[in-house]
Design a protein around this motif. Structure first.
Motif, PDB file in Angstrom:
ATOM      1  N   MET A  15      -6.327 -62.058 -11.269  1.00  0.00           N
ATOM      2  CA  MET A  15      -7.693 -61.724 -10.398  1.00  0.00           C
ATOM      3  C   MET A  15      -8.377 -60.475 -11.211  1.00  0.00           C
ATOM      4  N   SER A  16      -8.241 -60.488 -12.792  1.00  0.00           N
ATOM      5  CA  SER A  16      -9.009 -59.149 -13.232  1.00  0.00           C
ATOM      6  C   SER A  16     -10.230 -60.516 -13.429  1.00  0.00           C
ATOM      7  N   ASP A  17      -9.712 -62.055 -14.071  1.00  0.00           N
ATOM      8  CA  ASP A  17     -10.375 -63.061 -14.064  1.00  0.00           C
ATOM      9  C   ASP A  17     -11.654 -63.897 -13.644  1.00  0.00           C
ATOM     10  N   ALA A  18     -11.013 -63.155 -12.064  1.00  0.00           N
ATOM     11  CA  ALA A  18     -11.885 -63.909 -10.783  1.00  0.00           C
ATOM     12  C   ALA A  18     -12.563 -62.963 -10.900  1.00  0.00           C
ATOM     13  N   VAL A 109      -7.941 -65.357  -3.622  1.00  0.00           N
ATOM     14  CA  VAL A 109      -8.615 -64.353  -5.649  1.00  0.00           C
ATOM     15  C   VAL A 109      -9.708 -64.516  -5.342  1.00  0.00           C
ATOM     16  N   ARG A 110     -10.416 -65.532  -4.912  1.00  0.00           N
ATOM     17  CA  ARG A 110     -12.070 -65.244  -5.023  1.00  0.00           C
ATOM     18  C   ARG A 110     -12.118 -64.284  -4.005  1.00  0.00           C
ATOM     19  N   THR A 111     -11.470 -64.078  -2.686  1.00  0.00           N
ATOM     20  CA  THR A 111     -11.852 -63.901  -1.941  1.00  0.00           C
ATOM     21  C   THR A 111     -11.847 -61.740  -2.052  1.00  0.00           C
ATOM     22  N   GLY A 112     -11.038 -62.466  -2.405  1.00  0.00           N
ATOM     23  CA  GLY A 112     -10.045 -59.850  -2.782  1.00  0.00           C
ATOM     24  C   GLY A 112     -10.992 -60.032  -4.229  1.00  0.00           C
ATOM     25  N   THR A 119     -15.744 -52.546  -3.758  1.00  0.00           N
ATOM     26  CA  THR A 119     -15.939 -51.686  -3.546  1.00  0.00           C
ATOM     27  C   THR A 119     -16.135 -51.011  -4.928  1.00  0.00           C
ATOM     28  N   ARG A 120     -16.283 -51.600  -6.013  1.00  0.00           N
ATOM     29  CA  ARG A 120     -16.275 -50.918  -7.413  1.00  0.00           C
ATOM     30  C   ARG A 120     -17.314 -50.398  -6.983  1.00  0.00           C
ATOM     31  N   HIS A 121     -18.923 -50.977  -6.433  1.00  0.00           N
ATOM     32  CA  HIS A 121     -20.327 -50.345  -6.102  1.00  0.00           C
ATOM     33  C   HIS A 121     -20.654 -49.371  -4.595  1.00  0.00           C
ATOM     34  N   LEU A 122     -19.695 -50.009  -3.895  1.00  0.00           N
ATOM     35  CA  LEU A 122     -19.441 -48.686  -2.643  1.00  0.00           C
ATOM     36  C   LEU A 122     -18.787 -48.016  -1.867  1.00  0.00           C
ATOM     37  N   ALA A 123     -17.927 -47.793  -2.509  1.00  0.00           N
ATOM     38  CA  ALA A 123     -16.344 -47.155  -2.425  1.00  0.00           C
ATOM     39  C   ALA A 123     -17.280 -46.003  -2.981  1.00  0.00           C
ATOM     40  N   ARG A 124     -16.181 -44.420  -2.388  1.00  0.00           N
ATOM     41  CA  ARG A 124     -16.352 -43.059  -3.153  1.00  0.00           C
ATOM     42  C   ARG A 124     -15.145 -43.557  -4.309  1.00  0.00           C
ATOM     43  N   PRO A 125     -15.661 -42.978  -5.261  1.00  0.00           N
ATOM     44  CA  PRO A 125     -15.336 -42.892  -6.613  1.00  0.00           C
ATOM     45  C   PRO A 125     -13.891 -42.652  -6.759  1.00  0.00           C
ATOM     46  N   LEU A 143      -5.566 -56.583  -1.312  1.00  0.00           N
ATOM     47  CA  LEU A 143      -4.815 -54.741  -2.819  1.00  0.00           C
ATOM     48  C   LEU A 143      -4.445 -55.026  -3.996  1.00  0.00           C
ATOM     49  N   ASP A 144      -3.787 -56.555  -4.553  1.00  0.00           N
ATOM     50  CA  ASP A 144      -4.329 -56.428  -6.179  1.00  0.00           C
ATOM     51  C   ASP A 144      -6.193 -56.177  -6.730  1.00  0.00           C
ATOM     52  N   ALA A 145      -7.031 -56.755  -5.761  1.00  0.00           N
ATOM     53  CA  ALA A 145      -8.432 -57.086  -6.503  1.00  0.00           C
ATOM     54  C   ALA A 145      -8.509 -55.045  -6.376  1.00  0.00           C
ATOM     55  N   ILE A 146      -8.889 -54.895  -4.951  1.00  0.00           N
ATOM     56  CA  ILE A 146      -8.702 -52.941  -4.875  1.00  0.00           C
ATOM     57  C   ILE A 146      -8.278 -52.218  -6.407  1.00  0.00           C
ATOM     58  N   ARG A 147      -7.010 -52.456  -6.264  1.00  0.00           N
ATOM     59  CA  ARG A 147      -6.367 -51.934  -7.748  1.00  0.00           C
ATOM     60  C   ARG A 147      -6.969 -52.173  -8.794  1.00  0.00           C
ATOM     61  N   CYS A 148      -8.212 -53.299  -9.083  1.00  0.00           N
ATOM     62  CA  CYS A 148      -9.078 -53.006 -10.249  1.00  0.00           C
ATOM     63  C   CYS A 148      -9.794 -52.650 -10.365  1.00  0.00           C
ATOM     64  N   VAL A 149     -10.150 -51.543  -9.143  1.00  0.00           N
ATOM     65  CA  VAL A 149     -11.999 -50.639  -9.653  1.00  0.00           C
ATOM     66  C   VAL A 149     -10.946 -49.637  -9.118  1.00  0.00           C
ATOM     67  N   ARG A 150      -9.885 -49.349  -8.447  1.00  0.00           N
ATOM     68  CA  ARG A 150      -9.923 -47.719  -7.915  1.00  0.00           C
ATOM     69  C   ARG A 150      -8.608 -47.326  -8.410  1.00  0.00           C
ATOM     70  N   SER A 151      -8.159 -46.519  -8.857  1.00  0.00           N
ATOM     71  CA  SER A 151      -7.603 -46.428  -8.291  1.00  0.00           C
ATOM     72  C   SER A 151      -6.026 -45.139  -7.663  1.00  0.00           C
ATOM     73  N   LEU A 152      -5.394 -45.881  -6.462  1.00  0.00           N
ATOM     74  CA  LEU A 152      -4.768 -45.705  -5.622  1.00  0.00           C
ATOM     75  C   LEU A 152      -3.740 -44.992  -5.153  1.00  0.00           C
ATOM     76  N   ASP A 153      -3.419 -44.403  -4.343  1.00  0.00           N
ATOM     77  CA  ASP A 153      -2.048 -43.060  -4.010  1.00  0.00           C
ATOM     78  C   ASP A 153      -1.353 -44.275  -3.210  1.00  0.00           C
ATOM     79  N   GLU A 154      -1.958 -44.485  -2.395  1.00  0.00           N
ATOM     80  CA  GLU A 154      -1.398 -44.700  -1.400  1.00  0.00           C
ATOM     81  C   GLU A 154      -2.337 -46.023  -0.367  1.00  0.00           C
ATOM     82  N   VAL A 155      -1.244 -46.852   0.698  1.00  0.00           N
ATOM     83  CA  VAL A 155      -1.653 -47.552   1.356  1.00  0.00           C
ATOM     84  C   VAL A 155      -0.237 -47.638   2.558  1.00  0.00           C
TER      85      VAL A 155
END
Length: 323
Positions: A15-18, A109-112, A119-125, A143-155
């Protein structure tokens, strides 16, 4: 020609490669060094399915080709995935086919990856809660993609089918995250980052449920007639798209545009503009941002070309004489 079957593709691209490969191709698109061509996307009468072809050329990366496939709703009964895709790459210098790549996993993977970039550019830090509407195959990729750019506490997640929801929640917990199911409204209200990933053809998400400061990745609408969000939300949000042409014809924006509630010129910009740095991204903490993800050919070519490079480095895949 190199053949990379589905099982090999899964082993070659993370995912990080993608995310990085997709970022590079969107930046090339924004610079005018890449192009996606008009999409063929048609419903089949029998069997009930949707079949499409997406083509493009990334001159900067030397990736030319197409992805063909679609959605066959009855495949689960055959122990197959409903989404079926294959990517064919060509040598830009000669037009000869160079690789055939299984693309079911790579499509997920590419959709994620695109959603992660948005999310990296538009979600709040400080976004920590991910809400997911629709827990089908794409949900875990998101989920796996967004976890690469934000630290999540809950889903927090919702699905019409309790068994599919519980299977998803178990997979989330296995990744070490807190997860709970909720009704549709509660899922939306809880989210700092909201993903909608359903095949819906009528709005599921009411604009009144989305809190100020939320970022929304609308993933499900990729065909004429699809819709997941209340059009009032689309007109209220700061909207960014992967492709303006696709967003207003087959994406989440299509209904608002058709009803005259949104003009193409009201759309804030493209993911390519964000990734290249031409656009600034989130400016205000209380604004609602929306990424309309329709999926473009360049994403498919980027991850397929990456798989081919990795296969060459590791001696994987099968070479055949094709011409």
């Amino acid at each position: 020609m190199l053949i990379i079957p589905e099982s090999e593709a899964r082993a070659l691209v993370t995912m990080s490669d993608a995310i990085e490969a997709v970022a590079e191709t969107f930046a090339a698109l924004d610079r005018g060094e890449a192009a996606s061509y008009p999409v063929v996307r048609e419903k089949l009468g029998s069997p009930s399915a949707v079949f499409g072809v997406k083509t493009g050329y990334d001159r900067a990366a030397g990736a030319l080709g197409l992805k063909a496939g679609g959605y066959w709703q009855g495949n689960a009964e055959r122990n197959l995935t409903n989404h079926q895709s294959t990517t064919l790459l060509f040598d830009p210098a000669t037009g000869q086919p160079s690789a055939l790549v299984g693309a079911n996993y790579l499509t997920g993977v590419r959709t994620g990856a695109a959603a992660a970039l948005a999310t990296r550019h538009l979600a709040r830090p400080d976004a920590r809660v991910l809400g997911i509407v629709g827990t089908g195959t794409q949900a875990l990729y998101q989920l796996d993609a967004i976890r690469c750019v934000r630290s999540l506490d809950e889903v927090v997640a919702w699905n019409r089918t309790p068994a599919r929801l519980e299977a998803f929640l178990e997979a989330v917990r296995a990744r070490g995250l807190a997860a709970r199911g909720a009704d549709l409204e509660e899922t939306v209200r809880a989210a700092d980052i909201l993903v909608t990933a359903t095949p819906g053809q009528a709005p599921l998400v009411d604009a009144a449920w989305v809190r100020p400061g939320t970022h929304v990745n609308a993933v499900g609408a990729d065909t004429a007639g699809k819709q997941e969000l209340d059009s009032a939300l689309v007109t209220r949000a700061a909207v960014y798209v992967d492709s303006l042409e696709q967003a207003v014809t087959i994406g989440e924006c299509q209904t608002a545009v058709r009803l005259g509630l949104l003009r193409p010129e009201d759309i804030c910009g493209t993911l390519g503009g964000l990734v290249s740095g031409r656009l600034p991204g989130r400016m205000e903490g209380e604004s609602i941002t929306l990424f309309d993800s329709t999926g473009i050919a360049l994403q498919d070519l980027a991850v397929a070309a990456l798989a081919v490079r990795r296969a060459g480095e590791g001696g994987r895949g099968t070479e055949i004489a094709f011409s």
